[in-house]
Design a protein around this motif. Structure first.
Motif, PDB file in Angstrom:
ATOM      1  N   SER A  81       0.807  -1.225   0.000  1.00 31.74           N
ATOM      2  CA  SER A  81       0.000   0.000   0.000  1.00 31.74           C
ATOM      3  C   SER A  81       0.840   1.275   0.000  1.00 31.74           C
ATOM      4  O   SER A  81       0.353   2.331  -0.396  1.00 31.74           O
ATOM      5  CB  SER A  81      -0.940   0.013   1.206  1.00 31.74           C
ATOM      6  OG  SER A  81      -0.203   0.039   2.421  1.00 31.74           O
ATOM      7  N   SER A  82       2.107   1.195   0.421  1.00 29.96           N
ATOM      8  CA  SER A  82       2.928   2.400   0.512  1.00 29.96           C
ATOM      9  C   SER A  82       3.563   2.713  -0.843  1.00 29.96           C
ATOM     10  O   SER A  82       3.798   1.807  -1.656  1.00 29.96           O
ATOM     11  CB  SER A  82       4.021   2.224   1.562  1.00 29.96           C
ATOM     12  OG  SER A  82       4.999   1.324   1.095  1.00 29.96           O
ATOM     13  N   THR A  93       6.621   3.425  -1.440  1.00 31.16           N
ATOM     14  CA  THR A  93       7.909   2.730  -1.523  1.00 31.16           C
ATOM     15  C   THR A  93       7.729   1.292  -1.988  1.00 31.16           C
ATOM     16  O   THR A  93       8.450   0.806  -2.865  1.00 31.16           O
ATOM     17  CB  THR A  93       8.616   2.747  -0.159  1.00 31.16           C
ATOM     18  OG1 THR A  93       8.827   4.098   0.252  1.00 31.16           O
ATOM     19  CG2 THR A  93       9.955   2.032  -0.232  1.00 31.16           C
ATOM     20  N   SER A  94       6.729   0.599  -1.402  1.00 27.65           N
ATOM     21  CA  SER A  94       6.469  -0.786  -1.802  1.00 27.65           C
ATOM     22  C   SER A  94       5.958  -0.865  -3.229  1.00 27.65           C
ATOM     23  O   SER A  94       6.299  -1.789  -3.975  1.00 27.65           O
ATOM     24  CB  SER A  94       5.466  -1.429  -0.845  1.00 27.65           C
ATOM     25  OG  SER A  94       6.016  -1.594   0.434  1.00 27.65           O
ATOM     26  N   ARG A 151      -3.402  -5.587   5.333  1.00 23.77           N
ATOM     27  CA  ARG A 151      -2.561  -4.859   4.405  1.00 23.77           C
ATOM     28  C   ARG A 151      -2.418  -5.715   3.153  1.00 23.77           C
ATOM     29  O   ARG A 151      -2.243  -6.922   3.254  1.00 23.77           O
ATOM     30  CB  ARG A 151      -1.187  -4.582   5.028  1.00 23.77           C
ATOM     31  CG  ARG A 151      -1.243  -3.677   6.249  1.00 23.77           C
ATOM     32  CD  ARG A 151       0.130  -3.555   6.888  1.00 23.77           C
ATOM     33  NE  ARG A 151       0.087  -2.773   8.102  1.00 23.77           N
ATOM     34  CZ  ARG A 151       0.278  -1.458   8.157  1.00 23.77           C
ATOM     35  NH1 ARG A 151       0.507  -0.794   7.044  1.00 23.77           N
ATOM     36  NH2 ARG A 151       0.237  -0.803   9.303  1.00 23.77           N
TER      37      ARG A 151
END
Length: 213
Positions: free
Chosen positions: A165-166, A168-169, A194
C-alpha cells in the motif's frame, strides 16, 4: 506487550534503521541480533505456514530451496519428504542459532549478508520472504539478478511483499516486474489487513519438460 503492538514496533523501528545501517554489515547484523534477543519477531514463530512450500511445489515438484533472509524459519512449514534440500541464509547469528535448533531434516544454514551472498550451489527455488523491501529498489533488483544466476534450469524466484500500500512498496513491485526476469505468477491477498503480494519469477527462455511455466 500485545502481539499487534510488537508487530508494529518491529516494522516501524526496523525498516528505516536497517536502511540507515545497511552499508555497515557488522552493525546491521548486531541490530538484527538485538531485535531477535528482544523477541520483536517472536510473534512470527507461532504458526508455521505451509503456503510458501506449496507454492514452490506448484512450480518445482521436489525442489532444492535457497531461502535468503530466512530468519529463524520457525514460521515456515517444511514437512519431510516434500523437498530435496533447504539452505537458509541470514545475517543474524541469533536467528540462525534458532533455525539450527529446530533440527530440520535435509536442511543447512549459513550466517551471511544476503546482499553480498555468493552461493556455490544451484537451486530450483530461491525465496525472498518479506525481505526485498529492506533494500533500496536498485539494490533489490541487483539482488534478484544475482539470485537468478544461482537457479537451476526451470528454477523460480519467489517473492513475498508484506504490504504493497505504501509508495515505496509500489515502486519496489514495479521494479520487480520490470527487472528483466519473467513473471510466471502474481497474486495479491486483498483480504488481509494490508495488501500482501506474491510474485514468481523465472529466467527468460523455455522451461525444460516437467517444470511449470
Amino acid at each position: 506487550m500485545p502481539r499487534p503492538a510488537l508487530h508494529l514496533a518491529a516494522r516501524v523501528v526496523n525498516w528505516p534503521l536497517t536502511v540507515l545501517i545497511r552499508p555497515y554489515p557488522r552493525l546491521n547484523a548486531l541490530v538484527w541480533d538485538l531485535q531477535y534477543a528482544l523477541g520483536l519477531w517472536r510473534y512470527l514463530d507461532t504458526s508455521p505456514d505451509s503456503g510458501p512450500l506449496d507454492l514452490v511445489r506448484r512450480h518445482v515438484p521436489y525442489p532444492r530451496i535457497l531461502d535468503l533472509g530466512c530468519g529463524t524459519t520457525a514460521n515456515l512449514a517444511l514437512p519431510p519428504g516434500r523437498y530435496r534440500h533447504y539452505h537458509g541464509v541470514d545475517i543474524s547469528r541469533a536467528a540462525i542459532r534458532r533455525a539450527r535448533s529446530l533440527r530440520r531434516p535435509d536442511a543447512t544454514f549459513e550466517v551471511a549478508d544476503v546482499l553480498r551472498y555468493r552461493g556455490t550451489e544451484t537451486y530450483d527455488a530461491i525465496l525472498f520472504r518479506e525481505v526485498l523491501y529492506y533494500f533500496p529498489p536498485d539494490q533489490a533488483v541487483g539482488l534478484l539478478l544475482r539470485a537468478a544466476g544461482m537457479l537451476r534450469p526451470g528454477g523460480r524466484i519467489l517473492i513475498w511483499v508484506y504490504d504493497t500500500s505504501s509508495p515505496t512498496s509500489q515502486e519496489l513491485v514495479a521494479r520487480i516486474r520490470d527487472c528483466g526476469l519473467v513473471v510466471h505468477e502474481e497474486s495479491i491477498d486483498s483480504v488481509a489487513r494490508r495488501p500482501a503480494m506474491t510474485v514468481v519469477l523465472g529466467v527468460p527462455g523455455p522451461s525444460p519438460a516437467g517444470f511449470a511455466s
